[in-house]
Design a protein around this motif. Sequence first.
Motif, PDB file in Angstrom:
ATOM      1  N   ILE A 170      49.192 -81.554  14.243  1.00 32.32           N
ATOM      2  CA  ILE A 170      48.545 -80.463  14.914  1.00 32.32           C
ATOM      3  C   ILE A 170      48.288 -80.515  16.219  1.00 32.32           C
ATOM      4  O   ILE A 170      47.817 -81.565  16.751  1.00 32.32           O
ATOM      5  CB  ILE A 170      47.114 -80.087  14.011  1.00 32.32           C
ATOM      6  CG1 ILE A 170      47.182 -80.130  12.583  1.00 32.32           C
ATOM      7  CG2 ILE A 170      46.336 -79.061  15.054  1.00 32.32           C
ATOM      8  CD1 ILE A 170      45.958 -79.902  11.829  1.00 32.32           C
ATOM      9  N   PHE A 222      42.133 -75.867  21.310  1.00 32.90           N
ATOM     10  CA  PHE A 222      42.322 -74.578  20.496  1.00 32.90           C
ATOM     11  C   PHE A 222      42.750 -73.608  21.441  1.00 32.90           C
ATOM     12  O   PHE A 222      42.816 -73.306  22.765  1.00 32.90           O
ATOM     13  CB  PHE A 222      40.597 -73.984  20.448  1.00 32.90           C
ATOM     14  CG  PHE A 222      40.045 -75.072  19.490  1.00 32.90           C
ATOM     15  CD1 PHE A 222      40.177 -74.862  17.957  1.00 32.90           C
ATOM     16  CD2 PHE A 222      39.272 -76.243  19.715  1.00 32.90           C
ATOM     17  CE1 PHE A 222      39.602 -75.542  17.009  1.00 32.90           C
ATOM     18  CE2 PHE A 222      38.804 -76.950  18.756  1.00 32.90           C
ATOM     19  CZ  PHE A 222      38.860 -76.817  17.607  1.00 32.90           C
ATOM     20  N   ASP A 281      40.062 -81.900  19.718  1.00 28.84           N
ATOM     21  CA  ASP A 281      41.145 -80.946  19.368  1.00 28.84           C
ATOM     22  C   ASP A 281      41.441 -80.026  20.586  1.00 28.84           C
ATOM     23  O   ASP A 281      40.565 -79.761  21.283  1.00 28.84           O
ATOM     24  CB  ASP A 281      40.860 -80.404  18.021  1.00 28.84           C
ATOM     25  CG  ASP A 281      40.875 -81.294  16.978  1.00 28.84           C
ATOM     26  OD1 ASP A 281      41.734 -81.965  16.604  1.00 28.84           O
ATOM     27  OD2 ASP A 281      39.540 -81.256  16.298  1.00 28.84           O
ATOM     28  N   ILE A 314      42.295 -78.243   8.950  1.00 31.46           N
ATOM     29  CA  ILE A 314      42.232 -76.960   8.737  1.00 31.46           C
ATOM     30  C   ILE A 314      40.871 -76.496   8.091  1.00 31.46           C
ATOM     31  O   ILE A 314      40.161 -75.609   8.452  1.00 31.46           O
ATOM     32  CB  ILE A 314      43.412 -76.380   7.997  1.00 31.46           C
ATOM     33  CG1 ILE A 314      44.756 -76.821   8.781  1.00 31.46           C
ATOM     34  CG2 ILE A 314      43.427 -74.855   7.704  1.00 31.46           C
ATOM     35  CD1 ILE A 314      45.332 -76.122  10.037  1.00 31.46           C
ATOM     36  N   ALA A 353      49.509 -75.223  13.353  1.00 31.56           N
ATOM     37  CA  ALA A 353      48.672 -76.044  12.657  1.00 31.56           C
ATOM     38  C   ALA A 353      48.474 -75.951  11.334  1.00 31.56           C
ATOM     39  O   ALA A 353      48.626 -76.924  10.461  1.00 31.56           O
ATOM     40  CB  ALA A 353      47.093 -75.894  13.229  1.00 31.56           C
ATOM     41  N   LEU A 386      43.312 -68.059  11.533  1.00 29.47           N
ATOM     42  CA  LEU A 386      43.998 -69.222  11.812  1.00 29.47           C
ATOM     43  C   LEU A 386      45.199 -69.228  11.357  1.00 29.47           C
ATOM     44  O   LEU A 386      45.481 -68.932  10.302  1.00 29.47           O
ATOM     45  CB  LEU A 386      43.026 -70.440  11.424  1.00 29.47           C
ATOM     46  CG  LEU A 386      43.510 -71.893  11.745  1.00 29.47           C
ATOM     47  CD1 LEU A 386      43.619 -72.091  13.188  1.00 29.47           C
ATOM     48  CD2 LEU A 386      42.718 -72.943  11.041  1.00 29.47           C
ATOM     49  N   PHE A 416      44.966 -75.470  17.701  1.00 26.79           N
ATOM     50  CA  PHE A 416      44.665 -74.555  16.479  1.00 26.79           C
ATOM     51  C   PHE A 416      44.747 -72.999  17.115  1.00 26.79           C
ATOM     52  O   PHE A 416      44.135 -72.719  17.933  1.00 26.79           O
ATOM     53  CB  PHE A 416      43.260 -74.683  15.989  1.00 26.79           C
ATOM     54  CG  PHE A 416      42.942 -75.974  15.247  1.00 26.79           C
ATOM     55  CD1 PHE A 416      43.184 -75.895  13.730  1.00 26.79           C
ATOM     56  CD2 PHE A 416      42.848 -77.337  16.101  1.00 26.79           C
ATOM     57  CE1 PHE A 416      43.153 -77.409  13.184  1.00 26.79           C
ATOM     58  CE2 PHE A 416      42.532 -78.408  15.259  1.00 26.79           C
ATOM     59  CZ  PHE A 416      42.760 -78.344  13.800  1.00 26.79           C
TER      60      PHE A 416
END
Length: 178
Positions: free
Chosen positions: A55, A88, A86, A16, A37, A33, A58
């Motif tokens: 997670i 998003f 990751d 994070i 997450a 954000l 995000f």
Amino acid sequence: MNSNTRLQMILADTPIDTVLRAIAQLNIPNWWLAGGAVRNTVWSSIFGNECGLGIKDFDIAFFDIEGNRSQELAAKATLTEQFPHDQFDVKNQASFARWRLGNRPYTSTEDGITDWLHTATAVGVRLDAQGQWQFFTPYGLDDLFGGIIRPTPAHTDNVDAHNKASTFLQKCPYLRLA
């Protein structure tokens, strides 16, 4: 120690913290954000490895009344390039009602986050221009820190909120329904 300080201590030195710094560089208007997450990082910290909620992605919410889908896609592409492993989800809350049928238009990023399914999910963090942490917690942090799954007022009878709660309970036995 106040709740915001506790939240910052939990999130510092986690993915994070790293992602927040990258988002801050994008100059997205009124961004936060928020979502899974933040929630899952806190629950994993509190309940340990037996809480199988990691997670998934995000969630970055922002608000630009003049904006279009290209803003979302550009921010997502930049972040994906920096963090290729990751996922998003970048969403302009100003246009949310246009692509999510049945939802009312939001008036701000905060209005959108306040309408998320669960109180522990409706928690936003960001960095200001000086790199200082900021927090948006419309329902406080007691449910998040207590592992309580409670629908937000708009979703008390929402089957999606109930179904997501069931999923959370299957993956993390320490959680409780409100």
